[in-house]
Design a protein around this motif. Sequence first.
Motif, PDB file in Angstrom:
ATOM      1  N   GLN A  95      -1.847  -4.172   4.406  1.00 37.35           N
ATOM      2  CA  GLN A  95      -0.875  -4.016   4.136  1.00 37.35           C
ATOM      3  C   GLN A  95      -0.327  -3.749   1.876  1.00 37.35           C
ATOM      4  N   TYR A  96      -1.423  -5.229   1.673  1.00 32.43           N
ATOM      5  CA  TYR A  96      -1.503  -4.845  -0.091  1.00 32.43           C
ATOM      6  C   TYR A  96      -2.849  -4.173  -0.676  1.00 32.43           C
ATOM      7  N   ILE A  97      -1.967  -4.039  -2.482  1.00 32.78           N
ATOM      8  CA  ILE A  97      -3.069  -3.676  -3.248  1.00 32.78           C
ATOM      9  C   ILE A  97      -2.968  -4.964  -3.897  1.00 32.78           C
ATOM     10  N   TRP A  98      -3.910  -5.641  -5.002  1.00 30.35           N
ATOM     11  CA  TRP A  98      -3.827  -6.821  -6.558  1.00 30.35           C
ATOM     12  C   TRP A  98      -3.703  -5.746  -6.911  1.00 30.35           C
ATOM     13  N   ILE A  99      -2.821  -5.875  -8.001  1.00 34.20           N
ATOM     14  CA  ILE A  99      -3.397  -4.873  -9.651  1.00 34.20           C
ATOM     15  C   ILE A  99      -2.997  -5.458 -10.602  1.00 34.20           C
ATOM     16  N   VAL A 100      -3.747  -5.278 -12.212  1.00 31.44           N
ATOM     17  CA  VAL A 100      -2.924  -5.796 -12.750  1.00 31.44           C
ATOM     18  C   VAL A 100      -3.186  -4.462 -14.111  1.00 31.44           C
ATOM     19  N   TYR A 101      -1.814  -4.831 -14.782  1.00 27.69           N
ATOM     20  CA  TYR A 101      -1.737  -3.130 -15.459  1.00 27.69           C
ATOM     21  C   TYR A 101      -0.944  -4.032 -16.797  1.00 27.69           C
ATOM     22  N   PHE A 102      -0.952  -3.201 -17.752  1.00 31.77           N
ATOM     23  CA  PHE A 102      -1.398  -3.371 -18.982  1.00 31.77           C
ATOM     24  C   PHE A 102      -0.439  -2.490 -19.990  1.00 31.77           C
ATOM     25  N   VAL A 103       0.835  -3.362 -20.665  1.00 32.53           N
ATOM     26  CA  VAL A 103       1.549  -1.785 -21.576  1.00 32.53           C
ATOM     27  C   VAL A 103       1.479  -2.426 -22.779  1.00 32.53           C
ATOM     28  N   PRO A 104       2.196  -1.539 -23.388  1.00 32.53           N
ATOM     29  CA  PRO A 104       2.537  -2.012 -24.872  1.00 32.53           C
ATOM     30  C   PRO A 104       3.990  -3.060 -24.985  1.00 32.53           C
ATOM     31  N   GLU A 105       3.458  -3.851 -25.987  1.00 25.86           N
ATOM     32  CA  GLU A 105       4.559  -4.897 -26.352  1.00 25.86           C
ATOM     33  C   GLU A 105       6.441  -4.329 -26.420  1.00 25.86           C
ATOM     34  N   LYS A 106       6.809  -2.991 -26.922  1.00 24.22           N
ATOM     35  CA  LYS A 106       7.714  -2.139 -27.302  1.00 24.22           C
ATOM     36  C   LYS A 106       8.134  -1.483 -25.977  1.00 24.22           C
ATOM     37  N   LEU A 107       7.380  -1.924 -25.250  1.00 25.05           N
ATOM     38  CA  LEU A 107       8.151  -0.746 -23.793  1.00 25.05           C
ATOM     39  C   LEU A 107       8.087  -1.526 -22.880  1.00 25.05           C
ATOM     40  N   GLU A 108       7.097  -3.043 -22.536  1.00 25.16           N
ATOM     41  CA  GLU A 108       7.214  -3.622 -21.310  1.00 25.16           C
ATOM     42  C   GLU A 108       8.637  -3.521 -20.099  1.00 25.16           C
ATOM     43  N   ASP A 109       9.793  -3.978 -21.058  1.00 25.66           N
ATOM     44  CA  ASP A 109      11.392  -4.175 -19.853  1.00 25.66           C
ATOM     45  C   ASP A 109      11.227  -1.960 -19.901  1.00 25.66           C
ATOM     46  N   LYS A 110      10.848  -1.605 -20.180  1.00 27.52           N
ATOM     47  CA  LYS A 110      11.221   0.148 -19.209  1.00 27.52           C
ATOM     48  C   LYS A 110       9.978  -0.196 -18.207  1.00 27.52           C
ATOM     49  N   ILE A 111       8.807  -0.403 -18.718  1.00 31.17           N
ATOM     50  CA  ILE A 111       7.683  -0.260 -17.769  1.00 31.17           C
ATOM     51  C   ILE A 111       8.112  -0.775 -16.510  1.00 31.17           C
ATOM     52  N   ASP A 112       8.329  -2.169 -16.616  1.00 34.37           N
ATOM     53  CA  ASP A 112       8.375  -3.594 -15.944  1.00 34.37           C
ATOM     54  C   ASP A 112       9.597  -3.207 -14.754  1.00 34.37           C
TER      55      ASP A 112
ATOM     56  N   ARG B  14       0.567  -1.472  -0.058  1.00 39.29           N
ATOM     57  CA  ARG B  14       0.184  -0.112  -0.289  1.00 39.29           C
ATOM     58  C   ARG B  14       0.650   1.220  -0.047  1.00 39.29           C
ATOM     59  N   GLU B  15       1.979   1.760   0.815  1.00 40.40           N
ATOM     60  CA  GLU B  15       2.695   2.423   0.696  1.00 40.40           C
ATOM     61  C   GLU B  15       3.230   2.681  -0.842  1.00 40.40           C
ATOM     62  N   TYR B  16       3.557   2.109  -1.353  1.00 37.61           N
ATOM     63  CA  TYR B  16       4.262   2.037  -2.972  1.00 37.61           C
ATOM     64  C   TYR B  16       3.485   1.900  -3.527  1.00 37.61           C
ATOM     65  N   TYR B  17       2.635   1.545  -3.788  1.00 40.12           N
ATOM     66  CA  TYR B  17       0.916   2.185  -4.356  1.00 40.12           C
ATOM     67  C   TYR B  17       0.842   3.458  -4.088  1.00 40.12           C
ATOM     68  N   GLU B  18       0.709   4.287  -2.715  1.00 37.77           N
ATOM     69  CA  GLU B  18       0.361   5.254  -3.261  1.00 37.77           C
ATOM     70  C   GLU B  18       1.091   6.545  -3.654  1.00 37.77           C
ATOM     71  N   LYS B  19       2.912   6.490  -3.336  1.00 40.71           N
ATOM     72  CA  LYS B  19       3.627   6.847  -4.073  1.00 40.71           C
ATOM     73  C   LYS B  19       3.895   6.540  -5.853  1.00 40.71           C
ATOM     74  N   PHE B  20       3.277   5.876  -6.006  1.00 38.70           N
ATOM     75  CA  PHE B  20       3.167   5.007  -7.664  1.00 38.70           C
ATOM     76  C   PHE B  20       2.042   6.486  -8.271  1.00 38.70           C
ATOM     77  N   SER B  21       1.028   6.365  -7.544  1.00 40.85           N
ATOM     78  CA  SER B  21      -0.277   6.722  -8.219  1.00 40.85           C
ATOM     79  C   SER B  21      -0.090   8.855  -8.745  1.00 40.85           C
ATOM     80  N   ALA B  22       0.982   8.874  -7.059  1.00 43.23           N
ATOM     81  CA  ALA B  22       0.758  10.212  -6.446  1.00 43.23           C
ATOM     82  C   ALA B  22       2.294  10.736  -7.507  1.00 43.23           C
ATOM     83  N   TYR B  23       3.064   9.779  -8.478  1.00 40.80           N
ATOM     84  CA  TYR B  23       4.498  10.537  -8.698  1.00 40.80           C
ATOM     85  C   TYR B  23       4.791  10.198  -9.920  1.00 40.80           C
ATOM     86  N   VAL B  24       4.345   8.226 -10.519  1.00 38.46           N
ATOM     87  CA  VAL B  24       5.139   7.869 -11.132  1.00 38.46           C
ATOM     88  C   VAL B  24       3.986   7.691 -12.643  1.00 38.46           C
ATOM     89  N   TYR B  25       2.508   6.535 -11.897  1.00 37.93           N
ATOM     90  CA  TYR B  25       1.888   6.658 -12.965  1.00 37.93           C
ATOM     91  C   TYR B  25       1.256   7.424 -13.621  1.00 37.93           C
TER      92      TYR B  25
END
Length: 428
Positions: A111-128, A85-96
């Motif tokens: 403690q946790y948040i379960w998520i599914v994220y989608f990325v373009p095939e060409k950018l998957e390494d960077k986003i991962d 949850r701590e990193y999810y809030e930081k990710f949503s506020a500054y990165v997403y």
Amino acid sequence: MMESYHELLPGGSERRASLETALETVRSLDRKLSELTEQKNELLAQRAALQESMDKVVPFSGLNYDVRRILGFQYIKFRFGRISREYYEKFSAYVYDTIDTILFKCKEDAQYIWIVYFVPEKLEDKIDAIYASMHFERMFLPDEYDGTPTQAGHNLEDQIRELEAKILQVDQDIVAAINSRKDDLIASYQRISTFSTNFDVRKLAACTKHDDHTFYILCGWMTEQDARSFQKEIENDDNTFCIIEDDHANIMSKPPTKMKNPGLFKPFELYVEMYGLPSYNEIDPTILIGLTYSFLFGFMFGDAGQGLCLLIGGFLLYRFKKVRLAGIISCCGVFSTIFGLLFGSVFGFEDLIPAMWLRPSEAMTNLPFIGKLNTVFVVAVGLGMLIILMCMVLNIVNSLRSHDTEKVYFDTNGVAGLVFYFALACTI
């Protein structure tokens, strides 16, 4: 031991069971139970696999989209997982908002948040890599389900319920199989148990043969009373003989020690066992230990109130829990209560009842060359000297029993030590 076996079964029916019948009963029932147990184990394994899949799917039940279609994407990559949850809030506020990704939140707890994220095939390494820096924990979903995660979860629940019903049926079949052969099984158990006991005895015996007969010879120790009873029991058995060795010089092994004390002193055998059992021809010191230990405890801890607590509490623990140390405490409580009355002490208060003998804090004794000393201290020292003298006497008696003349006269705890210590005690 080898005769036909008779057993009175529940309900009053008498059942005979030969060894061959008993073995066949056990083996046939074992085969049946083995088949049912194997079937149950397979069902349990299937249920465990389904439960594992369900544990993976349920956290993503909030995703209202066909899982199989997600798994078939070609140009869009997806990731199932969870993030704190701590990193999810930081990710949503500054990165997403600054990266090319679509995030879908499915389930959350403290403690946790379960998520599914989608990325373009060409950018998957960077986003991962960005998600990994946020401590994203990836999870892999099974690909054998159709529909949404919610539908897959319901489907898995139905399958698990079906398996649990089958497991319950197998358990009932096992009970039914045993109950159907219950009488035969009881008779077989008793028959085989008899042979098993005989075999265990024969493992300790020497075996010899004469013509077509096999003889088993057992050598051991019994109390004199048990030996006489055993001889009387087998006097009409032509196949069993018992010989008692009367020549002690012909005995090759050392007799074991079996302590026999009154019930009141039984708990004190614990202390004797801690330091080693006395030899067969030595005096059992249990009664002496019980008396001196309890007496000295009561003398040094004389309190009527606390003594009664020790007496009652120790007795109850020894009576119902069979704790030997509790029995010792109970005996000590008796003497503690007695001396508490003699000292006039109840729960530490010395002004509630009159002292029947003396007040330990006030009683003083005049000794030559020394002066005044506390009476309780003087009596305790005197008792200690008396106990040492008694132990020396016991050591001399034990040495006489073992015919150790040197130890009788010249040992530090023999006659020489006794004369020296007794003379010293009298002089003091």
